[in-house]
Design an enzyme around this catalytic site. Structure first.
Site, PDB file in Angstrom:
ATOM      1  CG  HIS A   3      -0.382   0.030   2.714  1.00 38.00           C
ATOM      2  ND1 HIS A   3       0.008  -1.070   3.277  1.00 38.00           N
ATOM      3  CD2 HIS A   3       0.074   1.093   3.466  1.00 38.00           C
ATOM      4  CE1 HIS A   3       0.613  -0.854   4.373  1.00 38.00           C
ATOM      5  NE2 HIS A   3       0.654   0.295   4.431  1.00 38.00           N
ATOM      6  CG  HIS A  17       3.839   4.564   5.370  1.00 38.30           C
ATOM      7  ND1 HIS A  17       3.019   5.022   6.397  1.00 38.30           N
ATOM      8  CD2 HIS A  17       3.340   3.407   5.159  1.00 38.30           C
ATOM      9  CE1 HIS A  17       2.143   4.158   6.667  1.00 38.30           C
ATOM     10  NE2 HIS A  17       2.202   2.944   5.955  1.00 38.30           N
ATOM     11  CD  GLU A  68       3.419  -0.242   7.285  1.00 34.80           C
ATOM     12  OE1 GLU A  68       2.721   0.433   6.501  1.00 34.80           O
ATOM     13  OE2 GLU A  68       2.847  -0.867   8.265  1.00 34.80           O
TER      14      GLU A  68
HETATM   15 CO    CO Z   1       1.298   1.315   6.281  1.00 34.03          CO
END
Ligand code: CO
Length: 134
Positions: A7, A79, A130
């Site tokens: 994502h 992120h 991440e």
């Molecule tokens: Co995230």
């Protein structure tokens, strides 16, 4: 080592407005808002055919995204999340190469119930990364 883009997370000043924008204007499939007090955020997931967009808004007093919103009042990209098969092996490889793992370096359970780690943006082209074990 990294696999699919899981994502992209955007911090937004108005979650309902952002969800409506993705749903009505962009025509995407959008989840209901979900409060995640343990993570200090309320999230809306936008499901795309090949990935997800995570809309984040601060929740509570010590939200990890409150400072970002203070600096970027219109919101912005927070992120990107890449999938890895083995998060401990990924961490060890990254630390051996000198990359900084944020928050004590032990994977913790992220917003999708899977182990995650965050990498210092200064080590990765100015982007907070991440890693999520899938
Ligand atoms: Co995230």
């Amino acid at each position: 080592m990294i696999g699919r883009l899981n994502h992209v997370a955007l911090v937004v000043p108005d979650l309902n407005a952002a969800a409506a924008l993705y749903k009505e204007t962009l025509g995407a499939e959008v989840s209901d808002a979900c409060a995640m007090p343990d993570h200090g955020v309320t999230t809306v997931f936008v499901e795309l055919p090949n990935t997800k967009i995570e809309l984040l808004h601060p929740l509570g007093d010590d939200s990890p995204v409150a400072g970002f919103l203070a600096k970027n009042p219109a919101g912005g990209m927070h992120h990107v999340c890449y999938e890895v098969e083995d998060i401990t092996a990924a961490r060890d490889r990254l630390r051996a190469s000198g990359a900084r793992v944020l928050g004590g370096a032990e994977p913790r359970i992220g917003a999708h119930g899977k182990p995650v780690l965050f990498l210092h943006p200064k080590d990765f082209c100015g982007t907070l990364i991440e890693l999520e074990q899938v």
